[in-house]
Design an enzyme around this catalytic site. Structure first.
Site, mmCIF file in Angstrom:
data_model
loop_
_atom_site.group_PDB
_atom_site.id
_atom_site.type_symbol
_atom_site.label_atom_id
_atom_site.label_comp_id
_atom_site.label_asym_id
_atom_site.label_seq_id
_atom_site.Cartn_x
_atom_site.Cartn_y
_atom_site.Cartn_z
ATOM 1 N N GLY A 30 83.714 77.470 39.756
ATOM 2 C CA GLY A 30 82.885 78.626 39.210
ATOM 3 C C GLY A 30 81.450 78.109 39.381
ATOM 4 N N ILE A 31 80.781 78.818 38.229
ATOM 5 C CA ILE A 31 79.335 78.874 37.805
ATOM 6 C C ILE A 31 79.045 77.375 37.685
ATOM 7 C CG2 ILE A 31 77.545 79.332 36.366
ATOM 8 C CD1 ILE A 31 79.300 82.073 35.772
ATOM 9 N N TYR A 181 85.912 85.801 22.054
ATOM 10 C CA TYR A 181 85.096 85.271 23.090
ATOM 11 C C TYR A 181 83.498 85.848 22.687
ATOM 12 C CZ TYR A 181 83.087 84.876 27.543
ATOM 13 O OH TYR A 181 82.308 84.302 28.700
HETATM 14 N N1 LIG Z 1 82.230 84.758 35.280
HETATM 15 C C1 LIG Z 1 81.330 85.485 34.422
HETATM 16 O O1 LIG Z 1 81.361 86.839 34.802
HETATM 17 C C2 LIG Z 1 80.675 85.046 33.194
HETATM 18 C C3 LIG Z 1 79.899 85.954 32.623
HETATM 19 C C4 LIG Z 1 79.377 85.631 31.498
HETATM 20 C C5 LIG Z 1 79.402 84.161 30.833
HETATM 21 N N2 LIG Z 1 80.080 83.528 31.479
HETATM 22 C C6 LIG Z 1 80.287 82.101 31.157
HETATM 23 O O2 LIG Z 1 79.950 80.989 32.245
HETATM 24 C C7 LIG Z 1 80.609 79.861 31.991
HETATM 25 C C8 LIG Z 1 81.343 79.379 33.323
HETATM 26 O O3 LIG Z 1 82.340 80.315 33.730
HETATM 27 P P1 LIG Z 1 82.721 80.571 35.247
HETATM 28 O O4 LIG Z 1 82.783 82.042 35.082
HETATM 29 O O5 LIG Z 1 82.481 79.840 36.078
HETATM 30 O O6 LIG Z 1 84.388 80.629 34.627
HETATM 31 P P2 LIG Z 1 85.638 79.422 35.223
HETATM 32 O O7 LIG Z 1 85.420 79.533 36.919
HETATM 33 O O8 LIG Z 1 86.859 79.732 34.745
HETATM 34 O O9 LIG Z 1 85.085 78.030 34.936
HETATM 35 C C9 LIG Z 1 85.098 77.561 33.650
HETATM 36 C C10 LIG Z 1 85.133 75.987 33.631
HETATM 37 O O10 LIG Z 1 85.293 75.729 32.255
HETATM 38 C C11 LIG Z 1 86.304 74.551 32.109
HETATM 39 N N3 LIG Z 1 87.125 74.526 30.954
HETATM 40 C C12 LIG Z 1 87.793 75.413 30.459
HETATM 41 N N4 LIG Z 1 88.338 75.031 29.436
HETATM 42 C C13 LIG Z 1 88.118 73.500 29.295
HETATM 43 C C14 LIG Z 1 88.353 72.588 28.462
HETATM 44 N N5 LIG Z 1 88.961 72.738 27.263
HETATM 45 N N6 LIG Z 1 87.475 71.468 28.615
HETATM 46 C C15 LIG Z 1 86.555 71.238 29.666
HETATM 47 N N7 LIG Z 1 86.530 72.291 30.364
HETATM 48 C C16 LIG Z 1 87.050 73.334 30.354
HETATM 49 C C17 LIG Z 1 87.201 75.258 33.382
HETATM 50 O O11 LIG Z 1 87.941 74.121 33.901
HETATM 51 P P3 LIG Z 1 89.604 74.364 34.348
HETATM 52 O O12 LIG Z 1 89.146 74.704 35.854
HETATM 53 O O13 LIG Z 1 90.289 72.825 34.490
HETATM 54 O O14 LIG Z 1 90.138 75.308 33.686
HETATM 55 C C18 LIG Z 1 86.256 75.551 34.649
HETATM 56 O O15 LIG Z 1 85.686 74.237 35.142
HETATM 57 C C19 LIG Z 1 81.446 79.871 30.917
HETATM 58 O O16 LIG Z 1 80.799 79.621 29.710
HETATM 59 C C20 LIG Z 1 81.620 81.560 30.681
HETATM 60 O O17 LIG Z 1 81.909 81.913 29.425
HETATM 61 C C21 LIG Z 1 80.787 83.821 32.832
#
Ligand SMILES: NC(=O)c1ccc[n+]([C@@H]2O[C@H](COP(=O)([O-])OP(=O)(O)OC[C@H]3O[C@@H](n4cnc5c(N)ncnc54)[C@H](OP(=O)(O)O)[C@@H]3O)[C@@H](O)[C@H]2O)c1
Length: 292
Positions: A30-31, A181
């Site tokens: 992801g990000i 969340y």
């Molecule tokens: N995508 C959006 O539209 C969006 C919008 C607003 C904010 N955000 C924020 O952006 C950030 C990145 O999200 P993303 O969209 O890239 O999501 P993502 O693709 O689901 O990536 C999330 C990451 O967090 C890791 N993670 C989850 N639980 C964890 C734990 N217990 N210990 C360590 N790592 C953990 C995941 O690991 P695994 O791969 O092992 O699960 C993954 O590497 C998050 O903080 C999210 O709230 C995203």
């Protein structure tokens, strides 16, 4: 032909990366992965912190290959277990390297349950784990200054009306899972504000941000066929990493601290994000994690 990892993000920033050390949580996908790749592409030394060794090491190998930068390393980190968080910080400190930027990126949404130490899972992972990690690394960040702490929040933080501190000790009860969340993402904003107050004049600056609505694994719980339809209109992960990279590296924000960003620009956070609530969250977080 598809672009190499971090290529779009790379074009968004050019300053303050080469030879500096970065630690990005949740950087296996992801990000976070796009952020790590963008930093590696610009010559940074990058630590990919991830709860899965297999996924973390795969990301390290792929980022090295696509960026040509060999200074990419894996660190184990499970933010749902504060012992793992402390071990991750200790593992980094044992390298003896400076730390110039910590990117608190990892996050979970619509998750139910408790962390190992008994906190609501989204609060525990998204805020409390990062609270402990940041504090454990703050001495190193300060010694390495100028240094930055970047925390990926969300515009979902606007939906939180406040923090029910008692509710943070039990699993999420809402139907959608979005209430917890929103609270956890409000905590990211409050944490950044209070950290800025505490680190003022120390050479450490701190930023919270909304990355945009991004087609990442975070939507994994949305059922087919809704998910692919929804994701078609979202930003790519490289586009989603742009504001993280901006806050982590841009000279434009070097003098700022404690603010909230979206689309590489400052945005006013929720009016619920007051200095009083930020101080209370910090105090509770300290008590709950038995920080000195
Ligand atoms: N995508 C959006 O539209 C969006 C919008 C607003 C904010 N955000 C924020 O952006 C950030 C990145 O999200 P993303 O969209 O890239 O999501 P993502 O693709 O689901 O990536 C999330 C990451 O967090 C890791 N993670 C989850 N639980 C964890 C734990 N217990 N210990 C360590 N790592 C953990 C995941 O690991 P695994 O791969 O092992 O699960 C993954 O590497 C998050 O903080 C999210 O709230 C995203």
């Amino acid at each position: 032909m598809s672009e190499p990892e971090g290529a779009t993000a790379h074009r968004s920033e050019v300053a303050g990366v080469k030879g500096r050390t970065f630690l990005v949580t949740g950087a296996n996908t992801g990000i976070g992965r796009a952020t790590a790749a963008g930093l590696a592409r610009q010559g940074g030394r990058v630590y990919v912190a991830s709860r899965s060794r297999a996924k973390g090491e795969e990301a390290v190998t792929a980022i090295k290959a696509s960026t040509g930068n060999d200074a990419v390393f894996y660190l184990p980190l499970d933010l749902a277990d504060l012992d793992s968080v402390r071990a991750c910080a200790a593992g980094f400190l044992a390298t003896g390297e400076p730390l110039h930027v910590l990117v608190n990126n990892a996050g979970v949404v619509r998750a139910r349950g408790l962390t190992k130490q008994g906190f609501e899972l989204m609060f525990g992972v998204n805020h409390l784990g990062h609270f402990v990690l940041t504090n454990a690394l703050l001495g190193c960040l300060t010694a390495s200054g100028p240094a930055r702490v970047v925390t990926v929040s969300s515009d979902s933080h606007y939906s939180a009306r406040g923090i029910d501190f008692e509710a943070l000790r039990r699993p999420e009860r809402g139907v959608t899972g979005m209430h917890g969340y929103g609270v956890s993402k409000l905590c990211n904003v409050l944490f950044t504000q209070e950290l800025a107050r505490r680190t003022a004049g120390s050479g450490v600056t701190t930023y919270a941000l909304h990355p945009g609505v991004v087609a990442s694994d975070i939507w994994r719980r949305v059922p087919w066929p809704v998910r692919p339809l929804m994701m078609r209109r979202m930003l790519t992960v490289d586009e989603g990493a742009a504001t993280s990279l901006y806050c982590a590296t841009s000279p434009d924000v070097a003098q700022d601290s404690g603010k909230f960003y979206e689309k590489c620009a400052e945005r006013t956070p929720s009016r619920v994000a007051t200095p009083e609530l930020a101080a209370e969250l910090w105090k509770r977080s300290e008590e709950w994690t038995a920080l000195p």
